[in-house]
Write a protein that holds these residues in place. Sequence first.
Motif, short mmCIF file in Angstrom:
data_model
loop_
_atom_site.label_atom_id
_atom_site.label_comp_id
_atom_site.label_asym_id
_atom_site.label_seq_id
_atom_site.Cartn_x
_atom_site.Cartn_y
_atom_site.Cartn_z
N ARG A 105 52.79 54.79 76.95
CA ARG A 105 51.55 54.68 76.16
C ARG A 105 51.61 55.78 75.12
NH1 ARG A 105 45.29 54.19 78.00
NH2 ARG A 105 46.03 52.05 78.24
N LEU A 127 50.29 50.43 75.66
CA LEU A 127 49.31 50.57 74.56
C LEU A 127 49.88 51.48 73.48
CD1 LEU A 127 45.46 51.17 74.66
CD2 LEU A 127 46.90 52.78 73.42
N HIS A 132 48.21 46.12 72.69
CA HIS A 132 48.00 46.43 74.12
C HIS A 132 48.33 45.17 74.93
CE1 HIS A 132 46.69 48.40 77.63
NE2 HIS A 132 45.41 48.52 77.41
N ASN A 163 43.84 47.54 68.46
CA ASN A 163 45.05 47.17 69.20
C ASN A 163 44.81 45.99 70.16
OD1 ASN A 163 43.38 48.84 70.74
ND2 ASN A 163 44.94 50.42 71.06
N VAL A 164 43.63 45.93 70.75
CA VAL A 164 43.33 44.84 71.68
C VAL A 164 43.16 43.54 70.90
CG1 VAL A 164 41.64 44.00 73.38
CG2 VAL A 164 42.41 46.38 73.45
N ASP A 224 35.34 45.65 72.73
CA ASP A 224 36.06 46.89 73.03
C ASP A 224 35.35 47.99 72.24
OD1 ASP A 224 37.95 48.78 73.80
OD2 ASP A 224 39.53 48.05 72.47
N VAL A 225 35.75 49.23 72.50
CA VAL A 225 35.11 50.37 71.82
C VAL A 225 35.19 50.23 70.30
CG1 VAL A 225 35.41 52.04 73.67
CG2 VAL A 225 37.27 51.69 72.03
N SER A 228 38.78 53.65 68.64
CA SER A 228 39.81 53.75 69.67
C SER A 228 40.31 55.17 69.81
CB SER A 228 40.97 52.81 69.30
OG SER A 228 40.57 51.48 69.49
N MET A 229 41.15 55.38 70.83
CA MET A 229 41.73 56.71 71.03
C MET A 229 42.52 57.11 69.78
SD MET A 229 43.02 56.55 74.98
CE MET A 229 43.53 54.84 75.05
N CYS A 264 37.73 45.42 77.95
CA CYS A 264 38.95 45.96 78.58
C CYS A 264 38.68 47.30 79.26
CB CYS A 264 40.06 46.09 77.55
SG CYS A 264 39.63 47.15 76.17
N PRO A 266 37.91 51.62 78.79
CA PRO A 266 36.60 52.19 79.04
C PRO A 266 35.56 51.72 77.99
CG PRO A 266 38.01 53.81 77.98
CD PRO A 266 38.86 52.61 78.27
N1 NVA Z 1 41.13 50.05 71.79
C1 NVA Z 1 41.05 50.99 72.88
C2 NVA Z 1 41.60 50.37 74.11
C3 NVA Z 1 41.60 51.27 75.33
C4 NVA Z 1 42.15 50.58 76.54
C5 NVA Z 1 41.81 52.25 72.52
O1 NVA Z 1 42.92 52.13 72.00
O2 NVA Z 1 41.29 53.33 72.74
#
Ligand code: NVA
Length: 308
Positions: A105, A127, A132, A163-164, A224-225, A228-229, A264, A266
Amino acid sequence: MPQKRDFISLLDWSSEELLNNLEFASELKQKTLEGRCPKELEGRSYGMIFHKDSLRTRVSCEVAIFQLGGHVLTMSEKEFQMGKRESVKDVAKVLSRYLDGILIRTFSHEVVLELSEHADVPVCNLLTDFNHPCQLMADALTIREKFGRLENTSVCYLGDCNNVTNSWLNLATRLPLDLRISTSPETMPPAHLVDQVRDAGLSQLNIYHEAAEAVRDAEVLYTDVWASMGEKEKLKEREQMLFGFQINQKLLELTNPNSLVMHCLPANRDREITAEVMDGSRSIVYDQAENRLHAQKAILAQLERWRN
Ligand code: NVA
Ligand code: CP
């Protein structure tokens, strides 16, 4: 000598391979619940590299490998410094002499491709900023369980295209779906992924800039958020762009009464999805999370079967 195969994108595998793998995941889940998970990875060792945080992926991968009879070690960024302390190529070559597979990841998708180019063992993408794929196998497995089919399910993805979402577009390139994406004009998915879906001609794909029309008759609402991270500094502006795409009770009332809600995780409760909906009877977010384990087992066992 068979060629090693990777799982870096859903597009690495054919439609038939993806469908077979979902069936395999169902079988492995059933066998695991009966306490007889086959030891497909007995005597095999895997290494995991995490450059981003994780709960589900890290724990489900460790447990998946354990249940399949294999051994896994997690390597931390501090001791590793791939690309800094030594080149990605050297890391790939050395790890391939010890391990039967590398799971990673990280931020850059290109780094994973580079790792795969030089690794002599399978590389599994856990990911990147771009996609992902393991998440989508768990999601597809969950939809199959809940609806009895995956083909032509109407899935409405709401919120930030990330990404999702990119992996949803990849899935729609390989398998027939009724995929709707509901997002702001500023947070659209990459045009080339949209074109790939349309060129493949298997799925219906529609993009909406409001939520009410997009969710009409949908069987699955997915979110999803909004940041993202690696891009948390964008959250404030995304809130301005995306507040109309929240999954809440009012939106649920506009859709198919049997529709189910996925995330998905968090999640940021009360941002992209209300706590009321997440905790409500139509939410299947924890079933999705559980299926990360069984989907991961099928992916890793298949990669190992291809080596033999
Ligand atoms: N789009 C989110 C998915 C986390 C599983 C991220 O990349 O942070
Ligand atoms: N869904 C998912 O990949 O969760 P983690 O980031 O916790 O692994």
